[in-house]
Design a protein around this motif. Structure first.
Motif, PDB file in Angstrom:
ATOM      1  N   GLY A  11       0.892  -0.984   0.038  1.00  0.00           N
ATOM      2  CA  GLY A  11      -0.129  -0.102   0.168  1.00  0.00           C
ATOM      3  C   GLY A  11       0.815   1.260   0.019  1.00  0.00           C
ATOM      4  O   GLY A  11       0.271   2.547   0.240  1.00  0.00           O
ATOM      5  N   GLN A  12       2.122   1.131  -0.258  1.00  0.00           N
ATOM      6  CA  GLN A  12       3.066   2.549  -0.175  1.00  0.00           C
ATOM      7  C   GLN A  12       2.993   3.095  -1.642  1.00  0.00           C
ATOM      8  O   GLN A  12       2.993   2.323  -2.379  1.00  0.00           O
ATOM      9  N   PRO A  13       2.817   4.310  -1.671  1.00  0.00           N
ATOM     10  CA  PRO A  13       3.010   4.861  -2.928  1.00  0.00           C
ATOM     11  C   PRO A  13       4.218   4.591  -3.691  1.00  0.00           C
ATOM     12  O   PRO A  13       5.376   4.747  -3.103  1.00  0.00           O
ATOM     13  N   VAL A  14       4.046   4.539  -5.112  1.00  0.00           N
ATOM     14  CA  VAL A  14       5.178   4.161  -5.870  1.00  0.00           C
ATOM     15  C   VAL A  14       5.338   5.568  -6.927  1.00  0.00           C
ATOM     16  O   VAL A  14       6.212   5.928  -7.100  1.00  0.00           O
ATOM     17  N   ASP A  60       5.962   3.856 -16.827  1.00  0.00           N
ATOM     18  CA  ASP A  60       7.361   3.311 -17.291  1.00  0.00           C
ATOM     19  C   ASP A  60       8.014   2.097 -16.215  1.00  0.00           C
ATOM     20  O   ASP A  60       8.928   1.834 -16.550  1.00  0.00           O
ATOM     21  N   GLY A  61       7.213   2.034 -15.160  1.00  0.00           N
ATOM     22  CA  GLY A  61       7.840   0.886 -14.233  1.00  0.00           C
ATOM     23  C   GLY A  61       8.913   1.680 -13.245  1.00  0.00           C
ATOM     24  O   GLY A  61       9.498   0.948 -12.273  1.00  0.00           O
ATOM     25  N   THR A  62       8.894   2.881 -13.253  1.00  0.00           N
ATOM     26  CA  THR A  62       9.725   3.474 -12.305  1.00  0.00           C
ATOM     27  C   THR A  62       9.118   4.132 -11.182  1.00  0.00           C
ATOM     28  O   THR A  62       7.951   4.506 -11.203  1.00  0.00           O
ATOM     29  N   ASN A  63       9.817   4.451 -10.233  1.00  0.00           N
ATOM     30  CA  ASN A  63       9.099   5.108  -8.864  1.00  0.00           C
ATOM     31  C   ASN A  63       9.276   6.697  -9.094  1.00  0.00           C
ATOM     32  O   ASN A  63      10.023   7.058 -10.180  1.00  0.00           O
ATOM     33  N   ALA A  64       8.992   7.421  -8.075  1.00  0.00           N
ATOM     34  CA  ALA A  64       9.201   8.721  -8.189  1.00  0.00           C
ATOM     35  C   ALA A  64      10.506   9.176  -8.325  1.00  0.00           C
ATOM     36  O   ALA A  64      10.892  10.361  -8.777  1.00  0.00           O
ATOM     37  N   ALA A  65      11.432   8.484  -7.898  1.00  0.00           N
ATOM     38  CA  ALA A  65      13.038   8.682  -7.849  1.00  0.00           C
ATOM     39  C   ALA A  65      13.556   8.404  -9.275  1.00  0.00           C
ATOM     40  O   ALA A  65      14.717   8.362  -9.418  1.00  0.00           O
ATOM     41  N   GLY A  66      12.694   7.608 -10.017  1.00  0.00           N
ATOM     42  CA  GLY A  66      13.308   7.100 -11.302  1.00  0.00           C
ATOM     43  C   GLY A  66      14.072   5.791 -11.248  1.00  0.00           C
ATOM     44  O   GLY A  66      14.606   5.385 -12.218  1.00  0.00           O
ATOM     45  N   GLU A  67      13.834   5.090  -9.996  1.00  0.00           N
ATOM     46  CA  GLU A  67      14.477   3.734  -9.915  1.00  0.00           C
ATOM     47  C   GLU A  67      13.261   2.891 -10.483  1.00  0.00           C
ATOM     48  O   GLU A  67      12.209   2.870 -10.592  1.00  0.00           O
TER      49      GLU A  67
END
Length: 224
Positions: free
Chosen positions: A136-139, A157-164
């Protein structure tokens, strides 16, 4: 109509007490031939002073015809159902390897590539997609402008807010539409997935969607 004596039934092999030594088992149900033999015995053993009336004789004939018709109908319906199931499976097999769009509150992310789908916007405005992990953590949050009412596609695109790059698996997705006047509406999400296999259940055809599980074929909105 007079009753049939037990001796007559035994002579026909239909008596409850009659049976061969050695375990000869007879069916509990009577077929058309058994009905005709019973009727013949009725005619042979009826009281000459009080014979069977024509109406009773015709009524029994009608009952026999009805039973025969029901048996034939059951066989026809069973054969038709089997043929339909086989035809449905063959048509469903054509979907294997194809991309389909169907309603889902989850998206499947592979080892590479993106996850995509669409929503139906009620009016022009902004559509915000919130993606969360299994805990339930925001991605990631994706905002798409809807220029008109109708379909609004989205892609992650499959990345999180940090671009990972996030690990492959299932992720929850929700969508909210905000109109120009500030009205907010929660939207149903439709995601794209690949069909791995098909199977026939008791209530129809099911598709095995890669990373998402099974879904009835009737839920498919679009085939890509």
């Amino acid at each position: 109509m007079t009753s049939i004596s037990s001796d007559a039934l035994n002579n026909l092999g239909l008596g409850g007490a009659a049976g061969k030594v050695g375990g000869d088992k007879r069916s509990d149900s009577l077929g058309q031939a058994d009905f005709l033999r019973l009727m013949t015995e009725q005619l042979k053993h009826q009281d000459p002073l009080n014979p069977m009336e024509n109406s009773a004789f015709l009524g029994q004939m009608a009952q026999f015809s009805t039973v025969q018709g029901i048996q034939a109908l059951n066989g026809t319906v069973s054969g038709f159902a089997n043929a339909m199931a086989g035809d449905q499976l063959m048509r469903g097999a054509a979907l294997v390897g194809r991309d389909v769009v169907l309603p889902s509150a989850k998206v499947a992310l592979g080892a590479d590539g993106e996850a995509s789908g669409l929503v139906a916007a009620p009016s022009p405005g902004l559509v915000t997609f919130d993606i969360t992990d299994a805990n339930g953590q925001p991605v990631r949050q994706v905002v798409v402008r809807a220029d008109t009412a109708g379909e609004v596609p989205f892609a992650w695109d499959g990345t999180n807010a940090a671009g990972e790059r996030m690990p492959p698996g299932q992720y929850a997705i929700t969508a909210k539409h905000v109109a120009g006047n500030g009205d907010s509406t929660t939207l149903s999400t439709y995601v794209r997935g690949r069909v791995d296999s098909v199977s026939v259940g008791a209530d129809g055809l099911y598709l095995d969607i890669q990373g998402l599980g099974t879904a009835p074929v009737g839920h498919v909105l679009r085939v890509g």
